[in-house]
Design an enzyme around this catalytic site. Structure first.
Site, PDB file in Angstrom:
ATOM      1  N   SER A   9      15.348 -13.974  -2.564  1.00  0.00           N
ATOM      2  CA  SER A   9      14.038 -14.086  -3.195  1.00  0.00           C
ATOM      3  C   SER A   9      13.569 -15.529  -3.248  1.00  0.00           C
ATOM      4  CB  SER A   9      14.115 -13.526  -4.623  1.00  0.00           C
ATOM      5  OG  SER A   9      12.971 -13.861  -5.380  1.00  0.00           O
ATOM      6  N   TYR A  34      17.259 -13.582 -13.015  1.00  0.00           N
ATOM      7  CA  TYR A  34      17.022 -12.919 -11.725  1.00  0.00           C
ATOM      8  C   TYR A  34      17.261 -13.894 -10.577  1.00  0.00           C
ATOM      9  CZ  TYR A  34      14.423 -10.802  -7.869  1.00  0.00           C
ATOM     10  OH  TYR A  34      14.054 -10.295  -6.646  1.00  0.00           O
TER      11      TYR A  34
END
Length: 217
Positions: A9, A34
């Site tokens: 990501s 995350y």
């Protein structure tokens, strides 16, 4: 030869503010859990490449949107709320900039990378380590539109596609969020000859058409 391709990501860039984000930049300062988990995925992949010679490629996706996405993501939430006449929550007062990347471009990038099995970089040096390559069969690529847009513009495009104005509740930036993302895709272009290029107008328009048909709205 087997090849592990996995999703990472743009969140791994964390506190970095040097733009555009390059896979050759250090990513040791995540600002969300995350992001930390995605960075950990990359580290584990490198370890497997180093210990067992498993070719691994991590793909850092940038703000993916489009049909069949997650209904808890901004585009779904915004679309549903605007259609129903409810206000949308717009963080950082709409000033955030994102490298919105349409799902078809993500898929094209994944398919192309699958056929590009990485090999160790003979020029890699532990004295000046390059985070984007390795002595092991390990690579990282950004897949992003290479064109950051302000969130307020994204909402304007969505309003146009829906032919309805949004009611906006403007809020401060959330903890763990970053004000801007911007993908450097030079390595992707050099190695697999692909650069995402779907315009926000085309992508949002296709999403709205799908959304209205799927949800009968």
């Amino acid at each position: 030869m087997k090849h592990l391709v996995y999703a990472s990501s743009s969140s791994v860039y964390g506190a970095n503010t040097r733009m555009p984000f390059s896979v050759h930049h250090n990513v040791d300062h995540p600002v969300s859990l995350y992001a930390a988990t995605k960075k950990t995925n990359e580290l584990m992949a490198h370890t497997y490449s180093s210990l067992f010679g498993v070719p691994t490629t991590g793909l850092r996706f940038f703000t993916v949107y489009g049909p069949w996405g997650r209904p808890d993501m901004a585009l779904f939430l915004f679309t549903k709320a605007i259609i129903e006449g409810r206000p949308i929550e717009v963080f950082n007062y709409g000033k955030m900039r994102r490298d919105f990347t349409y799902i078809d471009d993500i898929i094209e990038g994944v398919v192309r990378v699958m056929g590009k099995i990485p090999r160790g970089d003979s020029g890699w040096s532990g004295k000046s380590p390059d985070p984007g390559t390795s002595y092991a069969p390990y690579r990282i690529y950004n897949i992003g539109n290479n064109n950051p847009l302000e969130l307020l513009h994204f909402i304007e495009v969505l309003e146009g596609a829906l032919d309805k104005q949004a009611q906006m509740n403007l809020l401060p930036i959330q903890a763990g969020d970053v004000p801007e993302t911007y993908a450097d895709v030079d390595d992707l272009m050099a190695d697999v000859g692909f650069k995402p290029g779907t315009s926000i107008e085309h992508g949002v328009g296709k999403f709205v058409t799908w959304y209205r048909h799927y949800y009968q709205m």
